[in-house]
Design a protein around this motif. Structure first.
Motif, PDB file in Angstrom:
ATOM      1  N   ALA A  58      55.597  27.415  51.530  1.00  0.00           N
ATOM      2  CA  ALA A  58      56.915  26.807  51.328  1.00  0.00           C
ATOM      3  C   ALA A  58      57.366  26.898  49.877  1.00  0.00           C
ATOM      4  CB  ALA A  58      56.875  25.342  51.763  1.00  0.00           C
ATOM      5  N   HIS A  59      56.455  27.249  48.974  1.00  0.00           N
ATOM      6  CA  HIS A  59      56.721  27.223  47.537  1.00  0.00           C
ATOM      7  C   HIS A  59      55.936  28.378  46.894  1.00  0.00           C
ATOM      8  CE1 HIS A  59      56.626  25.731  43.362  1.00  0.00           C
ATOM      9  NE2 HIS A  59      57.578  24.870  43.688  1.00  0.00           N
ATOM     10  N   PRO A  60      56.453  28.980  45.823  1.00  0.00           N
ATOM     11  CA  PRO A  60      55.686  30.048  45.166  1.00  0.00           C
ATOM     12  C   PRO A  60      54.290  29.627  44.722  1.00  0.00           C
ATOM     13  CG  PRO A  60      57.956  30.091  44.410  1.00  0.00           C
ATOM     14  CD  PRO A  60      57.820  28.858  45.247  1.00  0.00           C
ATOM     15  N   ALA A  61      54.097  28.346  44.391  1.00  0.00           N
ATOM     16  CA  ALA A  61      52.755  27.894  44.013  1.00  0.00           C
ATOM     17  C   ALA A  61      51.764  28.091  45.154  1.00  0.00           C
ATOM     18  CB  ALA A  61      52.795  26.427  43.596  1.00  0.00           C
ATOM     19  N   GLY A  62      52.206  27.891  46.395  1.00  0.00           N
ATOM     20  CA  GLY A  62      51.332  28.124  47.540  1.00  0.00           C
ATOM     21  C   GLY A  62      50.965  29.587  47.682  1.00  0.00           C
ATOM     22  N   ILE A  63      51.913  30.475  47.413  1.00  0.00           N
ATOM     23  CA  ILE A  63      51.607  31.909  47.426  1.00  0.00           C
ATOM     24  C   ILE A  63      50.565  32.228  46.366  1.00  0.00           C
ATOM     25  CG2 ILE A  63      52.567  34.215  47.068  1.00  0.00           C
ATOM     26  CD1 ILE A  63      53.456  32.982  49.695  1.00  0.00           C
ATOM     27  N   SER A  64      50.691  31.642  45.193  1.00  0.00           N
ATOM     28  CA  SER A  64      49.723  31.869  44.126  1.00  0.00           C
ATOM     29  C   SER A  64      48.327  31.431  44.542  1.00  0.00           C
ATOM     30  CB  SER A  64      50.152  31.117  42.862  1.00  0.00           C
ATOM     31  OG  SER A  64      49.272  31.362  41.799  1.00  0.00           O
ATOM     32  N   ARG A  65      48.213  30.271  45.203  1.00  0.00           N
ATOM     33  CA  ARG A  65      46.889  29.820  45.657  1.00  0.00           C
ATOM     34  C   ARG A  65      46.345  30.739  46.754  1.00  0.00           C
ATOM     35  NH1 ARG A  65      47.784  28.358  41.554  1.00  0.00           N
ATOM     36  NH2 ARG A  65      48.795  26.396  41.008  1.00  0.00           N
ATOM     37  N   GLY A  66      47.230  31.229  47.616  1.00  0.00           N
ATOM     38  CA  GLY A  66      46.780  32.149  48.657  1.00  0.00           C
ATOM     39  C   GLY A  66      46.288  33.469  48.084  1.00  0.00           C
ATOM     40  N   ILE A  67      46.916  33.951  47.021  1.00  0.00           N
ATOM     41  CA  ILE A  67      46.452  35.173  46.366  1.00  0.00           C
ATOM     42  C   ILE A  67      45.049  34.960  45.802  1.00  0.00           C
ATOM     43  CG2 ILE A  67      46.828  36.664  44.358  1.00  0.00           C
ATOM     44  CD1 ILE A  67      49.829  36.435  44.905  1.00  0.00           C
ATOM     45  N   ALA A  68      44.799  33.778  45.226  1.00  0.00           N
ATOM     46  CA  ALA A  68      43.466  33.483  44.708  1.00  0.00           C
ATOM     47  C   ALA A  68      42.424  33.549  45.822  1.00  0.00           C
ATOM     48  CB  ALA A  68      43.457  32.112  44.039  1.00  0.00           C
ATOM     49  N   THR A  69      42.762  33.022  46.994  1.00  0.00           N
ATOM     50  CA  THR A  69      41.838  33.096  48.132  1.00  0.00           C
ATOM     51  C   THR A  69      41.650  34.538  48.590  1.00  0.00           C
ATOM     52  OG1 THR A  69      42.431  30.865  48.847  1.00  0.00           O
ATOM     53  CG2 THR A  69      41.472  32.324  50.504  1.00  0.00           C
ATOM     54  N   LEU A  70      42.741  35.297  48.664  1.00  0.00           N
ATOM     55  CA  LEU A  70      42.645  36.696  49.078  1.00  0.00           C
ATOM     56  C   LEU A  70      41.728  37.480  48.144  1.00  0.00           C
ATOM     57  CD1 LEU A  70      43.609  39.000  50.936  1.00  0.00           C
ATOM     58  CD2 LEU A  70      45.556  39.294  49.377  1.00  0.00           C
ATOM     59  N   ARG A  71      41.789  37.203  46.859  1.00  0.00           N
ATOM     60  CA  ARG A  71      40.917  37.911  45.916  1.00  0.00           C
ATOM     61  C   ARG A  71      39.449  37.595  46.183  1.00  0.00           C
ATOM     62  NH1 ARG A  71      41.920  36.993  40.039  1.00  0.00           N
ATOM     63  NH2 ARG A  71      40.843  38.998  39.820  1.00  0.00           N
ATOM     64  N   GLN A  72      39.149  36.365  46.604  1.00  0.00           N
ATOM     65  CA  GLN A  72      37.763  36.033  46.929  1.00  0.00           C
ATOM     66  C   GLN A  72      37.304  36.665  48.235  1.00  0.00           C
ATOM     67  OE1 GLN A  72      36.172  32.129  46.577  1.00  0.00           O
ATOM     68  NE2 GLN A  72      37.321  31.609  44.720  1.00  0.00           N
ATOM     69  N   LEU A  73      38.247  37.024  49.116  1.00  0.00           N
ATOM     70  CA  LEU A  73      37.873  37.717  50.350  1.00  0.00           C
ATOM     71  C   LEU A  73      37.433  39.152  50.095  1.00  0.00           C
ATOM     72  CD1 LEU A  73      40.684  36.448  52.767  1.00  0.00           C
ATOM     73  CD2 LEU A  73      38.260  35.808  52.829  1.00  0.00           C
ATOM     74  N   LEU A  74      37.872  39.725  48.982  1.00  0.00           N
ATOM     75  CA  LEU A  74      37.446  41.071  48.603  1.00  0.00           C
ATOM     76  C   LEU A  74      35.967  41.043  48.191  1.00  0.00           C
ATOM     77  CD1 LEU A  74      40.581  41.920  46.482  1.00  0.00           C
ATOM     78  CD2 LEU A  74      39.814  43.306  48.431  1.00  0.00           C
ATOM     79  N   PRO A  75      35.301  42.200  48.160  1.00  0.00           N
ATOM     80  CA  PRO A  75      33.932  42.221  47.637  1.00  0.00           C
ATOM     81  C   PRO A  75      33.900  41.703  46.200  1.00  0.00           C
ATOM     82  CG  PRO A  75      34.463  44.292  48.734  1.00  0.00           C
ATOM     83  CD  PRO A  75      35.746  43.527  48.639  1.00  0.00           C
ATOM     84  N   PRO A  76      32.825  41.052  45.792  1.00  0.00           N
ATOM     85  CA  PRO A  76      32.765  40.505  44.432  1.00  0.00           C
ATOM     86  C   PRO A  76      33.090  41.529  43.346  1.00  0.00           C
ATOM     87  CG  PRO A  76      30.937  39.663  45.714  1.00  0.00           C
ATOM     88  CD  PRO A  76      31.614  40.698  46.572  1.00  0.00           C
ATOM     89  N   ASP A  77      32.662  42.768  43.526  1.00  0.00           N
ATOM     90  CA  ASP A  77      32.891  43.770  42.487  1.00  0.00           C
ATOM     91  C   ASP A  77      34.367  44.119  42.325  1.00  0.00           C
ATOM     92  OD1 ASP A  77      30.285  43.959  41.648  1.00  0.00           O
ATOM     93  OD2 ASP A  77      29.768  45.623  42.969  1.00  0.00           O
ATOM     94  N   ALA A  78      35.206  43.709  43.263  1.00  0.00           N
ATOM     95  CA  ALA A  78      36.643  43.928  43.108  1.00  0.00           C
ATOM     96  C   ALA A  78      37.232  43.034  42.019  1.00  0.00           C
ATOM     97  CB  ALA A  78      37.357  43.673  44.436  1.00  0.00           C
ATOM     98  N   LEU A  79      36.441  42.087  41.492  1.00  0.00           N
ATOM     99  CA  LEU A  79      36.904  41.222  40.409  1.00  0.00           C
ATOM    100  C   LEU A  79      36.591  41.804  39.034  1.00  0.00           C
ATOM    101  CD1 LEU A  79      35.823  37.799  41.939  1.00  0.00           C
ATOM    102  CD2 LEU A  79      38.116  38.758  41.876  1.00  0.00           C
ATOM    103  N   ARG A  80      36.049  42.996  38.999  1.00  0.00           N
ATOM    104  CA  ARG A  80      35.752  43.630  37.713  1.00  0.00           C
ATOM    105  C   ARG A  80      37.019  44.206  37.089  1.00  0.00           C
ATOM    106  NH1 ARG A  80      30.325  44.316  36.685  1.00  0.00           N
ATOM    107  NH2 ARG A  80      28.946  43.779  38.432  1.00  0.00           N
ATOM    108  N   ASP A  81      36.902  44.652  35.836  1.00  0.00           N
ATOM    109  CA  ASP A  81      38.058  45.149  35.088  1.00  0.00           C
ATOM    110  C   ASP A  81      38.283  46.643  35.254  1.00  0.00           C
ATOM    111  OD1 ASP A  81      38.850  42.700  34.090  1.00  0.00           O
ATOM    112  OD2 ASP A  81      37.578  42.844  32.321  1.00  0.00           O
ATOM    113  N   ALA A  82      37.505  47.293  36.102  1.00  0.00           N
ATOM    114  CA  ALA A  82      37.709  48.705  36.428  1.00  0.00           C
ATOM    115  C   ALA A  82      37.282  48.895  37.873  1.00  0.00           C
ATOM    116  CB  ALA A  82      36.900  49.611  35.503  1.00  0.00           C
ATOM    117  N   PRO A  83      37.807  49.916  38.569  1.00  0.00           N
ATOM    118  CA  PRO A  83      37.490  50.077  39.994  1.00  0.00           C
ATOM    119  C   PRO A  83      35.993  50.144  40.252  1.00  0.00           C
ATOM    120  CG  PRO A  83      39.320  51.488  39.388  1.00  0.00           C
ATOM    121  CD  PRO A  83      38.797  50.910  38.116  1.00  0.00           C
TER     122      PRO A  83
END
Length: 541
Positions: free
Chosen positions: A101-126
């Motif tokens: 309902a609010h852009p802040a909720g989208i921001s929190r959902g993006i944070a969750t989506l990033r955790q659904l990726l493999p951990p190495d997807a949080l690195r600074d290079a592919p």
């Protein structure tokens, strides 16, 4: 084999299906216009960690990663409400749908989506493929304020580290970064109309070696200091704004004023002491004069104009009464204003700060000592001493941010092991944080605005020291603030913490391993050696 879904904080509702989705099979990120900056941020992060660059478009045919708002602007929930941060995230074979309902909720959902990726997807290079499990998540926070405080005074931390900590707060679905910017040991932001703050108050000539109470150690005679320029502060504000993180700046007055008085001694009782090289509580305070008040209001105006968030922290903790008790100026103020107790001098400052900041459209938050002598009703009380003060502040009609020292002070020792590096005192292991309910029994939960962990930096001279103290305790606290008790009990955070450490490692965070410090993280026998003294909780008054 299906990858285990292990998230911190745990969402309120999570339903997994068999299978995964390769985000490379999607054609674009389709975003509502108001979400364009978040969409490009997500695109950049996917590119950085996986090499997948998804274009951002308004509309697209076929499978997409969709970001959308389901509530018209006039009907959206207000900022700093749980409804504003609620989101729905569906990952199916046909794509990803993130709705709020609010852009802040989208921001929190993006944070969750990033955790659904493999951990190495949080690195600074592919370093990982953009694969996420099929899942349906319905989520919103339990508490409205979930924060971390960075003390950049006792040891100055550079701007790039502040930006990194904003990212780490965001990844844990925190929504507040509190910057402790002034204290006895330094003043950390430029006020162009007061050049003495940058020239004198921002650095000290030496720093205590070891613990402040260890009289056998001396001082390191190397100047220490630094400050953020106005453009630095604006960059921090902008960086946080895109991620829907609220920066709460703290200008701690009228006590903890040694650095101010080193630059402008006429604002105090004239001791002419230098910026303080050691740690503790000191007698120097602002004298209750119009000149001192003008200085304070000037500083609050300067910082309040840079950070557009609704809150400014006025500090107000550990204000000694000694100088005011013998001050003719304070005595004259008390007689003129009808103040019966010397504690009312601090209340005089607090009211003036609140009136000024309210006129700027801000809300005041201050440490629980602002209750002494009476705090304006609109002020939020930041409880640090213990949970008894949560009840005391609520009984006085205030909203509360709870940071009780036994659970939220991460300058306390991580374990009772002899190898832990130097801390102030105490013992706050992750297990203690994980078992905490921040709403004391019998308390109106609606009055508990939220929680926050504190990273006081007397004994954290570098970013790596801050990281070791913060993680993984900050990760656990994020769940305490976000996830409902029954969900926490059904899926304990400590069962997921090992998986989460892989993310922290991928992000380059020098966290404390659960089994104890690595050899290079240990205190050793030098200036970082462990120094124990008894921790005694402050009794409620």
């Amino acid at each position: 084999m299906q990858r285990r879904i292990s998230l911190i904080p745990q969402p309120q509702q999570l339903t997994a299906a068999d299978g995964d989705l390769d985000l490379a099979s999607l054609g674009a990120i389709a975003s509502d216009p108001e979400l364009r900056s978040l969409a490009w941020l997500l695109s950049d992060l996917l590119d950085r960690g996986t090499g997948l660059r998804l274009p951002v478009v308004d509309h697209a045919e076929g499978p997409v990663l969709r970001l959308r708002l389901d509530t018209p602007a006039p009907e959206r929930p207000a900022d700093l409400t749980t409804a504003a941060e609620a989101y729905r995230l569906d990952v199916t074979a046909d794509g990803v749908d993130l709705v709020a309902a609010h852009p802040a909720g989208i921001s929190r959902g993006i944070a969750t989506l990033r955790q659904l990726l493999p951990p190495d997807a949080l690195r600074d290079a592919p370093a990982a493929d953009p694969i996420v499990p099929l899942v349906a998540i319905r989520d919103e926070p339990r508490l409205r304020w979930r924060g971390v405080m960075l003390d950049v005074v006792r040891h100055f931390q550079p701007k790039d580290f502040v930006l990194k900590m904003i990212d780490r707060a965001w990844m844990h679905r925190l929504n507040v970064v509190h910057l402790h910017l002034t204290d006895d040991q330094g003043w950390r932001f430029d006020v162009p109309s007061r050049p003495g703050l940058a020239e004198t108050a921002s650095w000290r000539a030496e720093t205590k070696v070891g613990h402040a109470r260890d009289e056998s150690a001396g001082y390191e005679p190397t100047p220490h200091g630094g400050f953020f320029s106005v453009p630095d502060l604006r960059e921090i504000a902008s960086y946080a704004r895109v991620r829907h993180i609220m920066i709460v700046p703290e200008v701690n007055l009228p006590g903890h004023a040694r650095a101010v008085l080193a630059a402008y001694p006429e604002l105090g009782a004239g001791q002419n002491e230098p910026v303080c090289p050691t740690f503790g509580v000191f007698e120097e305070v602002l004298e209750p004069t119009q000149a001192s008040l003008d200085f304070a209001l000037e500083a609050y105006t300067a910082i309040g104009e840079v950070f557009e968030g609704p809150f400014v922290h006025i500090g107000g903790d550990e204000v000694p009464m000694t100088q005011w008790e013998s001050s003719p100026i304070a005595r004259e103020l008390m007689e003129r204003e009808g103040i019966a107790d010397v504690r009312g001098v601090q209340a005089w400052f607090t009211k003036a700060f609140c009136d000024h900041l309210t006129g700027m459209g801000k809300r005041v938050i201050g440490w629980d000592e602002i209750l002494d002598g009476g705090a304006p009703q609109e002020a939020v009380v930041h409880v640090w001493r213990n949970e008894a003060y949560v009840k005391k502040a609520i009984a006085a009609g205030h909203q509360v941010v709870a940071s009780p020292e036994p659970y939220c002070y991460y300058d306390h020792y991580e374990s009772d092991g002899p190898d832990e590096p130097l801390r102030i005192h105490g013992h706050t292991p992750v297990e203690k944080v994980a078992g905490w309910d921040p709403v004391p029994p019998g308390t109106d939960e609606s009055k508990v605005l939220g929680i926050q962990c504190q990273l006081w930096a007397e004994y954290m001279p570098s970013p790596k020291d801050v990281e070791y103290a913060a993680f993984p305790r900050l990760s656990v606290l994020a769940e305490v603030g976000w996830t409902n008790l029954e969900v926490r009990e059904a899926n304990p955070v400590l069962d997921r913490l090992g998986d989460h450490l892989e993310r922290l490692h991928a992000m380059g965070i020098g966290y404390r391993p659960l089994e104890g410090p690595k050899p290079w993280q240990r205190g050793g026998t030098g200036r970082r050696k462990r120094f124990d003294r008894e921790f005694v909780e402050h009794p409620a008054e």
